[in-house]
Design an enzyme around this catalytic site. Structure first.
Site, PDB file in Angstrom:
ATOM      1  N   ALA A   9      -1.273 106.770  10.452  1.00 39.68           N
ATOM      2  CA  ALA A   9      -2.079 107.858   9.917  1.00 39.68           C
ATOM      3  C   ALA A   9      -2.253 108.965  10.953  1.00 39.68           C
ATOM      4  CB  ALA A   9      -3.429 107.321   9.480  1.00 39.68           C
ATOM      5  N   TYR A  10      -2.117 108.625  12.217  1.00 35.04           N
ATOM      6  CA  TYR A  10      -2.465 109.604  13.242  1.00 35.04           C
ATOM      7  C   TYR A  10      -1.325 109.991  14.165  1.00 35.04           C
ATOM      8  CZ  TYR A  10      -6.962 107.953  11.721  1.00 35.04           C
ATOM      9  OH  TYR A  10      -8.035 107.602  10.959  1.00 35.04           O
ATOM     10  N   GLY A  11      -0.215 109.391  13.993  1.00 36.82           N
ATOM     11  CA  GLY A  11       0.857 109.748  14.905  1.00 36.82           C
ATOM     12  C   GLY A  11       2.103 108.965  14.578  1.00 36.82           C
TER      13      GLY A  11
ATOM     14  N   ASP B 133      -9.325  98.936  14.065  1.00 28.92           N
ATOM     15  CA  ASP B 133      -8.262  98.908  13.069  1.00 28.92           C
ATOM     16  C   ASP B 133      -7.271  97.776  13.325  1.00 28.92           C
ATOM     17  OD1 ASP B 133      -6.928  99.804  10.829  1.00 28.92           O
ATOM     18  OD2 ASP B 133      -5.689 101.243  11.935  1.00 28.92           O
TER      19      ASP B 133
ATOM     20  N   ILE C 116       9.997 104.437  14.850  1.00 33.60           N
ATOM     21  CA  ILE C 116       9.657 103.042  14.539  1.00 33.60           C
ATOM     22  C   ILE C 116       8.705 103.004  13.358  1.00 33.60           C
ATOM     23  CG2 ILE C 116       8.565 100.921  15.354  1.00 33.60           C
ATOM     24  CD1 ILE C 116       9.269 101.737  18.196  1.00 33.60           C
ATOM     25  N   GLY C 117       7.759 103.892  13.374  1.00 33.90           N
ATOM     26  CA  GLY C 117       6.795 103.892  12.276  1.00 33.90           C
ATOM     27  C   GLY C 117       5.910 105.108  12.362  1.00 33.90           C
TER      28      GLY C 117
HETATM   29  N1  LIG Z   1       4.725  99.176  21.783  1.00 33.09           N
HETATM   30  C1  LIG Z   1       5.320  99.114  20.587  1.00 33.09           C
HETATM   31  N2  LIG Z   1       6.529  98.560  20.488  1.00 33.09           N
HETATM   32  C2  LIG Z   1       7.144  98.482  19.287  1.00 33.09           C
HETATM   33  N3  LIG Z   1       6.600  98.913  18.133  1.00 33.09           N
HETATM   34  C3  LIG Z   1       5.389  99.487  18.171  1.00 33.09           C
HETATM   35  C4  LIG Z   1       4.691  99.622  19.395  1.00 33.09           C
HETATM   36  N4  LIG Z   1       3.505 100.207  19.139  1.00 33.09           N
HETATM   37  C5  LIG Z   1       3.463 100.431  17.817  1.00 33.09           C
HETATM   38  N5  LIG Z   1       4.590 100.006  17.218  1.00 33.09           N
HETATM   39  C6  LIG Z   1       4.909 100.066  15.806  1.00 33.09           C
HETATM   40  O1  LIG Z   1       4.952 101.402  15.381  1.00 33.09           O
HETATM   41  C7  LIG Z   1       4.507 101.501  14.044  1.00 33.09           C
HETATM   42  C8  LIG Z   1       3.501 102.620  13.927  1.00 33.09           C
HETATM   43  O2  LIG Z   1       2.437 102.365  14.771  1.00 33.09           O
HETATM   44  P1  LIG Z   1       1.120 103.180  14.769  1.00 33.09           P
HETATM   45  O3  LIG Z   1       0.225 102.497  15.682  1.00 33.09           O
HETATM   46  O4  LIG Z   1       1.383 104.613  14.940  1.00 33.09           O
HETATM   47  O5  LIG Z   1       0.728 103.152  13.314  1.00 33.09           O
HETATM   48  P2  LIG Z   1      -0.199 102.390  12.387  1.00 33.09           P
HETATM   49  O6  LIG Z   1      -0.796 101.258  13.050  1.00 33.09           O
HETATM   50  O7  LIG Z   1       0.584 102.200  11.167  1.00 33.09           O
HETATM   51  O8  LIG Z   1      -1.179 103.524  12.100  1.00 33.09           O
HETATM   52  P3  LIG Z   1      -2.621 103.864  12.421  1.00 33.09           P
HETATM   53  O9  LIG Z   1      -2.499 104.905  13.439  1.00 33.09           O
HETATM   54  O10 LIG Z   1      -3.065 104.373  11.111  1.00 33.09           O
HETATM   55  O11 LIG Z   1      -3.321 102.626  12.847  1.00 33.09           O
HETATM   56  C9  LIG Z   1       3.950 100.141  13.677  1.00 33.09           C
HETATM   57  O12 LIG Z   1       4.898  99.456  12.888  1.00 33.09           O
HETATM   58  C10 LIG Z   1       3.806  99.436  14.974  1.00 33.09           C
HETATM   59  O13 LIG Z   1       4.019  98.069  14.801  1.00 33.09           O
END
Ligand SMILES: Nc1ncnc2c1ncn2[C@@H]1O[C@H](COP(=O)(O)OP(=O)(O)OP(=O)(O)O)[C@@H](O)[C@H]1O
Lengths: 322, 389
Positions: A37-39, A161, A33-34
Site C-alpha cells: 500500500a505504501y511502496g 501490520d 517483487i511486490g
Molecule cells: N527483504 C525482502 N526480501 C524479499 N522480499 C521482500 C523483502 N521485503 C519485502 N518483500 C516482499 O515484497 C512484497 C511487498 O512488500 P511490502 O512490504 O512493500 O508490501 P506489503 O507488505 O504488501 O504492503 P504494506 O506496505 O501495505 O504492508 C511482499 O511480497 C514482501 O514479501
C-alpha cells in the site's frame, strides 16, 4: 536555480548534486517483487558489493517547508539503531539512501531502504508447502515470529501490520520480520487506494477504531500461528464488520463491561455468539499450542499475553531444542 | 552498516587534504565549524545532545567532502538543523539562519548566497546521503554521569571533577575525537583527565573486583594508559596557542580542478580578530609536548581561576553545571524517551579496547538483550530459539 555572479558559487549551482553520489548507479533494479500500500519492493543488485542481490523498498516522502519530516527522520534513525542488534528474526537493513531527482518540482523525496533479500514470504511458503508442516517446523517458526515481535516491542516499536506477507522465510526455514518502523512516514502519505489492505490479522481494537498498543502484534501473531497449523487464514473476513463477526464467532461476543467506550458500534449489534473451542477449528493441534494461541486471541488487549509471555509459554519451554 | 571510526592516518588524508588544504587549516575549519554549531545551538536554547549530534554530523561529513566544496558555516547550519529534527528539538531553518547571520561577519555570511534557506535545505539531502542516514549518535555525556555514579569519595570533589570532565567533553567536540573513539572511551579518558587536574584520586568504586587496576577497567576493558593520555592531549592541545593560527580564513571556493595541487596552498593568515567566533588564544593550560614525560600535571594556575578565563570559548549553555551526582538529571529528554535504548554497537576495530555490554537499562525491567555489535557466531543468543529442524 539562481546563482549570483558576485558571491561564490552556491550549492544550488552544483548542477547535479546526485552526480556527487551516484546513488542510482549503486543498485541495479532487476524486477518488482511486490507492491504494498505504501511502496514498491524491488529485487536489485548491489553493484558495490559484488552484485549481491538485495531487496529495495522505495518509499516516497512528502517534503515539508522544513525539508524531510521529523517523523521520517526519527523512524529511520530508529531502524538504523535497531539494526545494530542484528536480531536473527529481523530482516537486515543494509543501506538507506535517496534518489533525489526532480525534488524541487515534486516536493517529494524518494527514499530507498535496502534490505537483505530473502527467498520468499510466509504467504508463498505456506502456499507452496506440499502438505502440513511438521510440528517442529511450526514450533520453530512460531518462536521466530514471537522473538522478532518481542524484540520490536522491547524497543517500543509496534509493527501494526503483521501478516504472512510481511514475514519472510529464509532458505533454512528461519522467519524474519519485515516492513515495520515507518508507520508515521506512511501515515503522511497518500495511500494507493487500489491496494486492498487485508483485515484478517487485525485485532478487534483496531477494527473498532480505539487506541491500540503492542498487543495488536500479539493478536496478529496469534492468527499467523494458527495459520501455520492449517495453512489457511483463521479469520477471513471481507470487510471491517464481517471481520468482527468472524472474531466474535470464534472467541465469543465480549461481555458488555468489556466493550470499549467511545465506540460507535454497540455490542448488541452483534449476535451473542458463544465462544468456540479452538480444538474444533484446529484439529490435531498440540494442546499447548492451542493454549498459547487462545491466550493471544483475547478480546481485551490488556488481558492478552505479551510477546514475552508467549516466549515463556510451556509450548516452547517444554520442548526446548536438544 | 556504516563505520565511523578512523585511524590517525585516515584523519590526515582527508578529502580536504587531497584538495590542497593543509591539515592544520582543516583542523581549524573543523574547530570553527564545531564552535559555530555550539554557539548557534546554545543561542537557540538547544540542548547539549542536539548540539553534540550536529557536531558529529559535521565531522563525519568532512570525511567525505572537502571544505573547499562545502563552506563550513553552511554545513554547520545544516548539521544543526538536521540534529534538531533527529533529537526532536526541531528549529526552523530560517531561524537557524537568522542566528547564524547574527554570529557571523557580513563577509562570512556572504557565502550563504541570495537564498540562504534554499542553500541549507539543498545541503540537507547531501548531508543525509553522506552520513548514510545513520542519524542516531551517542555522546560521552551520559557515560560520564553513569561512571561518576559508581565512584566513591568526597562528594564535592567528585562533583567538581564531573563538572570539569563535562567541560572537556564539550570542548572535545572541537577535535576529531568523535571520529576516533567510541563515546565510552572518550568519557573515561576525559574523566581521567579531570580527576588528575582536580586532584581527585579515585581509590574505590562500586562494583570493584580484584582484577580491576583502575576504575575505568570496569567500563572499558583493556584501555591503555597511552590511549588515555593520547585522548587527553588531543583535548588539551585545543588550549595551546600554536594550533590556532593556521589556514586561510576561508578556503578558496573554485573547483579544485582549476587549481593544480601543491601549487597554490591556502595562504596562512592569522585569524582576524573581528571574527565573532575568534578563538581565545591565551593558553590556559600548559600544553604538554608529545613524547615528553607524559605525566599530566595540574596547571600551575589554580583551576578555579583559570576556568573563568574560558567563557569566550564556552557558550552560556555550558556554564550550567552538569547534572548533580549522585542524583543526576539524566541527559534524557523529559517524558518517555522515544528510544529507550540508545546503544549502537562498537565497531570491532582496535582489539585492545573492548567495551563490555553495559547494564544501563535502568528504569526498564531487566530483560536479556542481544549483545552489542554483530552477534558473534560463538556465544549463545540472548534467548534460546529453535534452529531450523
Ligand atoms: N527483504 C525482502 N526480501 C524479499 N522480499 C521482500 C523483502 N521485503 C519485502 N518483500 C516482499 O515484497 C512484497 C511487498 O512488500 P511490502 O512490504 O512493500 O508490501 P506489503 O507488505 O504488501 O504492503 P504494506 O506496505 O501495505 O504492508 C511482499 O511480497 C514482501 O514479501
Amino acid at each position: 536555480m539562481s546563482s549570483s555572479s558576485t558571491s561564490p558559487p552556491s550549492l544550488n549551482s552544483i548542477g547535479d548534486v546526485n552526480a556527487l553520489f551516484q546513488t542510482a548507479k549503486k543498485y541495479e533494479e532487476l524486477n518488482v517483487i511486490g507492491t504494498g500500500a505504501y511502496g514498491t519492493v524491488y529485487k536489485a543488485r548491489d553493484l558495490h558489493n559484488g552484485g549481491q542481490i538485495v531487496a529495495m523498498k522505495k518509499v516516497k516522502v512528502a517534503l515539508t517547508e522544513d525539508g524531510i519530516p521529523l517523523s521520517t527522520l526519527r523512524e529511520i534513525a530508529l531502524l538504523r539503531q535497531l539494526e545494530a542488534y542484528r536480531h536473527p528474526n529481523i530482516v537486515r537493513l543494509l543501506d538507506v539512501c535517496h534518489g533525489g531527482q526532480s525534488l524541487e518540482r515534486d516536493q517529494q523525496l524518494v527514499l530507498f531502504l535496502v534490505f537483505e533479500h530473502v527467498e520468499q514470504d510466509l504467504e508463498s511458503y505456506l502456499k507452496r508447502a506440499p502438505g502440513p508442516l511438521s510440528e517442529n517446523r511450526i514450533r520453530s517458526m512460531s518462536y521466530d515470529i514471537l522473538s522478532g515481535v518481542d524484540f520490536l516491542h522491547s524497543h517500543r516499536i509496534v509493527h501494526r501490520d503483521l501478516k504472512p506477507h510481511n514475514l519472510l522465510v529464509t532458505s533454512s526455514g528461519r522467519v524474519k520480520l519485515a516492513d515495520f518502523g515507518l508507520a508515521k512516514t506512511y501515515d503522511t502519505e497518500m495511500k494507493l487506494t487500489s491496494v486492498v489492505v487485508t483485515l484478517w490479522y487485525r485485532p478487534p481494537e483496531v477494527l473498532l477504531g480505539v487506541s491500540y498498543n503492542t498487543a495488536v502484534d500479539v493478536w496478529s501473531s496469534g492468527c499467523v500461528l494458527a495459520q501455520l497449523h492449517t495453512r489457511a487464514p483463521l479469520l477471513a473476513g471481507s470487510c471491517d464488520s464481517e471481520q468482527l463477526h468472524c472474531i466474535f464467532r470464534l472467541i465469543g461476543r465480549p461481555a458488555k463491561h468489556e466493550w470499549p467506550q467511545n465506540v460507535s458500534i454497540v455490542v448488541d449489534s452483534f449476535p451473542d455468539y458463544p465462544p468456540q473451542d479452538l480444538a474444533d477449528i484446529l484439529p490435531r493441534v498440540h494442546p499447548q499450542a492451542l493454549d498459547l494461541i487462545k491466550g493471544m486471541l483475547v478480546f481485551d488487549p490488556a488481558k492478552r499475553l505479551t510477546a514475552l509471555d508467549c516466549l515463556e509459554h510451556p509450548y516452547f519451554t517444554d520442548h526446548a531444542p536438544h | 552498516m556504516p563505520y565511523w571510526y578512523y585511524d590517525k592516518k585516515d584523519l590526515l588524508n582527508t578529502p580536504s587534504f587531497r584538495d590542497g588544504i593543509l591539515n592544520e587549516a582543516e583542523n581549524r575549519y573543523r574547530k570553527e565549524g564545531a564552535r559555530f554549531i555550539i554557539d548557534t545551538g546554545s543561542k537557540m536554547d538547544l540542548g547539549y545532545n542536539t548540539v553534540a549530534t550536529g557536531v558529529v554530523y559535521f565531522h563525519r561529513f568532512y570525511m567525505f567532502h572537502s571544505f573547499r566544496t562545502f563552506p563550513r558555516y553552511i554545513t554547520a547550519c545544516c548539521c544543526l538543523f538536521l540534529a534538531g529534527k533527529v533529537e526532536e528539538t526541531p528549529k526552523k531553518c530560517k531561524d537557524i539562519i537568522k542566528v547564524a547571520k547574527s554570529l557571523l561577519t557580513e563577509q562570512k555570511f556572504g557565502i550563504f548566497g541570495e537564498d540562504p534557506k534554499e542553500e541549507v535545505m539543498t545541503l540537507e539531502r547531501i548531508l543525509l546521503q553522506t552520513i548514510k542516514f545513520d542519524l542516531q549518535v551517542e555522546h560521552p555525556y551520559g557515560y560520564l554521569l553513569k561512571y561518576a555514579k559508581c565512584l566513591k569519595g568526597d562528594k564535592a570533589k567528585l562533583q567538581k571533577m564531573v563538572q570539569m570532565a563535562w567541560t572537556f567533553v564539550n570542548d572535545s567536540l572541537c577535535t576529531t575525537l568523535c571520529l576516533q573513539w567510541e563515546p565510552e572511551v572518550i568519557a573515561v579518558a576525559l574523566m581521567f583527565l579531570a580527576g588528575k587536574l582536580s586532584k581527585f584520586d579515585v581509590v574505590d568504586w562500586n562494583g570493584r573486583i580484584p582484577k580491576h587496576n583502575a576504575w575505568w577497567d570496569m567500563f572499558v576493558e583493556d584501555i591503555t594508559m597511552e590511549l588515555l593520555e593520547d585522548i587527553c592531549h588531543q583535548v588539551l592541545d585545543l588550549y595551546s596557542p600554536q594550533t590556532q593560527q593556521t589556514g586561510s580564513d576561508s578556503p578558496p571556493n573554485q573547483p579544485p580542478a582549476k587549481q593544480p595541487k601543491n601549487e597554490k596552498k591556502p595562504s596562512v593568515t592569522p585569524p582576524t580578530s573581528a571574527s565573532p567566533i575568534a578563538v581565545v588564544s591565551k593558553p590556559v593550560l600548559t600544553p604538554i609536548k608529545n613524547g615528553a614525560d607524559i605525566k599530566i600535571e595540574p596547571p600551575k594556575v589554580d583551576m578555579r581561576f583559570s576556568y573563568p578565563a574560558y567563557p569566550p570559548l564556552y557558550p552560556p549553555m555550558y556554564n550550567a553545571p552538569p547534572p548533580a551526582i549522585p542524583a543526576p538529571r539524566l541527559p534524557i529528554p523529559p517524558g518517555p524517551p522515544i528510544i529507550p535504548y540508545s546503544e549502537p554497537p562498537p565497531a570491532n576495530r582496535f582489539p585492545p579496547v573492548n567495551v563490555p555490554p553495559p547494564n544501563y537499562y535502568a528504569g526498564m525491567p531487566a530483560r536479556p538483550l542481544p549483545p552489542r555489535g554483530p552477534i558473534p557466531p560463538g556465544p549463545p543468543p540472548p534467548r534460546p530459539y529453535y534452529p531450523p529442524p
